[in-house]
Scaffold this motif. Structure first.
Motif, PDB file in Angstrom:
ATOM      1  N   ASP A  35       7.980  12.870 -15.677  1.00  0.00           N
ATOM      2  CA  ASP A  35       7.247  13.846 -14.853  1.00  0.00           C
ATOM      3  C   ASP A  35       6.785  15.035 -15.689  1.00  0.00           C
ATOM      4  OD1 ASP A  35       7.402  12.494 -12.420  1.00  0.00           O
ATOM      5  OD2 ASP A  35       9.392  13.281 -11.987  1.00  0.00           O
ATOM      6  N   GLN A  75       7.639   5.240 -12.539  1.00  0.00           N
ATOM      7  CA  GLN A  75       7.287   3.925 -11.998  1.00  0.00           C
ATOM      8  C   GLN A  75       6.011   3.391 -12.640  1.00  0.00           C
ATOM      9  OE1 GLN A  75       7.300   4.962  -7.832  1.00  0.00           O
ATOM     10  NE2 GLN A  75       9.434   4.311  -7.548  1.00  0.00           N
ATOM     11  N   ARG A  76       5.079   4.275 -12.964  1.00  0.00           N
ATOM     12  CA  ARG A  76       3.862   3.833 -13.670  1.00  0.00           C
ATOM     13  C   ARG A  76       4.197   3.384 -15.097  1.00  0.00           C
ATOM     14  NH1 ARG A  76      -0.685   4.539 -10.692  1.00  0.00           N
ATOM     15  NH2 ARG A  76      -0.680   6.185  -9.128  1.00  0.00           N
ATOM     16  N   LYS A  83       0.830  -1.206   0.000  1.00  0.00           N
ATOM     17  CA  LYS A  83       0.000   0.000   0.000  1.00  0.00           C
ATOM     18  C   LYS A  83       0.862   1.253   0.000  1.00  0.00           C
ATOM     19  CE  LYS A  83      -4.018  -2.050   2.307  1.00  0.00           C
ATOM     20  NZ  LYS A  83      -4.836  -2.104   3.550  1.00  0.00           N
ATOM     21  N   GLU A  84       1.928   1.226   0.784  1.00  0.00           N
ATOM     22  CA  GLU A  84       2.805   2.390   0.886  1.00  0.00           C
ATOM     23  C   GLU A  84       3.510   2.673  -0.438  1.00  0.00           C
ATOM     24  OE1 GLU A  84       4.514   5.686   2.534  1.00  0.00           O
ATOM     25  OE2 GLU A  84       2.957   4.396   3.409  1.00  0.00           O
ATOM     26  N   ILE A  85       3.991   1.600  -1.091  1.00  0.00           N
ATOM     27  CA  ILE A  85       4.726   1.769  -2.352  1.00  0.00           C
ATOM     28  C   ILE A  85       3.788   2.208  -3.473  1.00  0.00           C
ATOM     29  CG2 ILE A  85       5.920   0.496  -4.198  1.00  0.00           C
ATOM     30  CD1 ILE A  85       7.359  -1.091  -2.005  1.00  0.00           C
ATOM     31  N   TYR A  86       2.640   1.532  -3.613  1.00  0.00           N
ATOM     32  CA  TYR A  86       1.782   1.770  -4.772  1.00  0.00           C
ATOM     33  C   TYR A  86       0.923   3.031  -4.672  1.00  0.00           C
ATOM     34  CZ  TYR A  86       3.226  -2.879  -6.219  1.00  0.00           C
ATOM     35  OH  TYR A  86       3.982  -3.965  -6.599  1.00  0.00           O
ATOM     36  N   LYS A  87       0.804   3.588  -3.475  1.00  0.00           N
ATOM     37  CA  LYS A  87       0.044   4.835  -3.375  1.00  0.00           C
ATOM     38  C   LYS A  87       0.915   6.054  -3.656  1.00  0.00           C
ATOM     39  CE  LYS A  87       0.503   6.075   1.527  1.00  0.00           C
ATOM     40  NZ  LYS A  87      -0.214   6.254   2.807  1.00  0.00           N
ATOM     41  N   ASN A  88       2.227   5.857  -3.738  1.00  0.00           N
ATOM     42  CA  ASN A  88       3.155   6.967  -3.971  1.00  0.00           C
ATOM     43  C   ASN A  88       3.990   6.762  -5.235  1.00  0.00           C
ATOM     44  OD1 ASN A  88       2.601   8.491  -1.504  1.00  0.00           O
ATOM     45  ND2 ASN A  88       3.526   6.759  -0.435  1.00  0.00           N
ATOM     46  N   LEU A  89       3.414   6.166  -6.265  1.00  0.00           N
ATOM     47  CA  LEU A  89       4.148   5.885  -7.491  1.00  0.00           C
ATOM     48  C   LEU A  89       4.476   7.166  -8.252  1.00  0.00           C
ATOM     49  CD1 LEU A  89       2.201   2.794  -8.876  1.00  0.00           C
ATOM     50  CD2 LEU A  89       4.472   2.790  -7.836  1.00  0.00           C
ATOM     51  N   THR A  90       5.688   7.237  -8.773  1.00  0.00           N
ATOM     52  CA  THR A  90       6.070   8.350  -9.638  1.00  0.00           C
ATOM     53  C   THR A  90       5.589   8.049 -11.061  1.00  0.00           C
ATOM     54  OG1 THR A  90       8.192   7.369 -10.255  1.00  0.00           O
ATOM     55  CG2 THR A  90       8.137   8.724  -8.251  1.00  0.00           C
TER      56      THR A  90
END
Length: 317
Positions: A245, A57-58, A47-54
């Motif tokens: 980005d 990373q997507r 949850k921590e990793i996938y809620k803060n994807l750059t």
């Protein structure tokens, strides 16, 4: 399961959980509490990793080798009812672009999309999902067939771009993509477009004009890939994360800029973690969207389609 570089903490915990489970099965030691603790930590880490994807990373997730491809979706949605159609009636059959008719329930759809390979041999066979002009002409032929028989069109976009080879340019790559865009604007049937992986450049736009355009959560849609953008601006691929980005290519960015109509949620970790749930979610979106579009006259659909794309890019000082 293959893990990306930013998923290594998940990999470590998953391996710990596997070892803990094996110990529990092969010995008399009670490790159930330890396994529960590892499971909870694994879930929290995900949850921590996938809620803060750059953005980058997507992009990586959209290219994950275990991610489902166009044929996976079609087979899951249509089962044995899918009948693939071949050839552009001019040059040959492009294996990077597939299409055909299939049923979801009692409704027939014309499915069109780019297909990538799952290993080296099939990737070469499918040309890595990069279509030639004959692929786009095949897609147009199938769309015109769907129009003739009043069949709605579903396009599934997943390509790193149209094939940039000399022979493709000689056979009119640019004209083929431009012709598709023009004809899709005025196609007299419903068009639903879903970005299921990579949506790069004109390769995606060649089958990307729709009454409704959706993106799966961990996909990207842009005029250029981050690597190519970085190589043009900085003469190096090292700045691909910065380029990702700046390009605003994620589903969240695209929805915010009103370039797509909606985002289809994926299971935690991406579509490849739970393919069946992903297929079912996509199916619901297709069915509900068709029911909505089918209530409108074809003339109204075309007018709305034209208006939607005409207003893209407008801004006020």
């Amino acid at each position: 399961m293959e893990y990306l570089d930013f998923e290594l903490p998940i990999k470590e915990l998953a391996e710990q959980l596997d070892k803990c489970t094996i110990i529990g099965h092969e010995s008399d030691v009670d490790v159930s509490e330890t396994c529960k603790n590892i499971e909870k930590k694994l879930e929290d880490t995900k949850k921590e990793i996938y809620k803060n994807l750059t953005a980058w990373q997507r992009v990586q997730l959209s290219r994950h080798p275990n991610r489902p491809y166009t044929l996976d979706y079609i087979k899951a949605l249509c089962g044995d009812t899918f009948q693939e159609l071949f050839g552009d009636r001019g040059v040959k059959d492009d294996k990077a672009m597939i299409g055909g008719m299939g049923k979801i329930g009692d409704q027939t759809f014309m499915f069109i999309g780019q297909q990538k390979g799952t290993n080296t041999k099939t990737r070469q066979y499918r040309n890595f999902g990069m279509a030639n002009p004959e692929g786009y002409r095949k897609a147009l032929r199938l769309m015109k067939m769907a129009e003739k028989f009043g069949i709605p069109v579903v396009t599934l976009v997943d390509t790193p771009g149209a094939y940039p080879g000399l022979e493709a340019e000689e056979r009119g790559q640019g004209e083929a993509i431009a012709r598709n865009i023009l004809e899709m604007f005025r196609l007299k049937t419903q068009i639903i477009t879903i970005i299921i992986g990579e949506g790069a450049s004109g390769g995606a736009l060649g089958i990307g004009v729709g009454d409704r355009v959706y993106m799966l959560e961990n996909t990207w849609y842009s005029v250029i890939s981050p690597e190519s953008c970085s190589s043009i601006l900085w003469r190096s691929w090292e700045f691909k994360e910065r380029a990702a980005d700046a390009l605003k290519l994620t589903s969240i960015d695209m929805k915010k800029n009103k370039l797509i109509d909606g985002i289809i949620p994926e299971p935690l970790g991406g579509a490849h973690y739970d393919k069946e749930t992903t297929f079912e979610t996509v199916k619901k979106y297709i069915v509900s969207t068709f029911e909505e579009l089918n209530k409108k006259s074809i003339e109204k659909l075309i007018d709305e389609r034209m208006d939607k794309y005409s207003h893209m890019g407008e801004y006020k000082d």
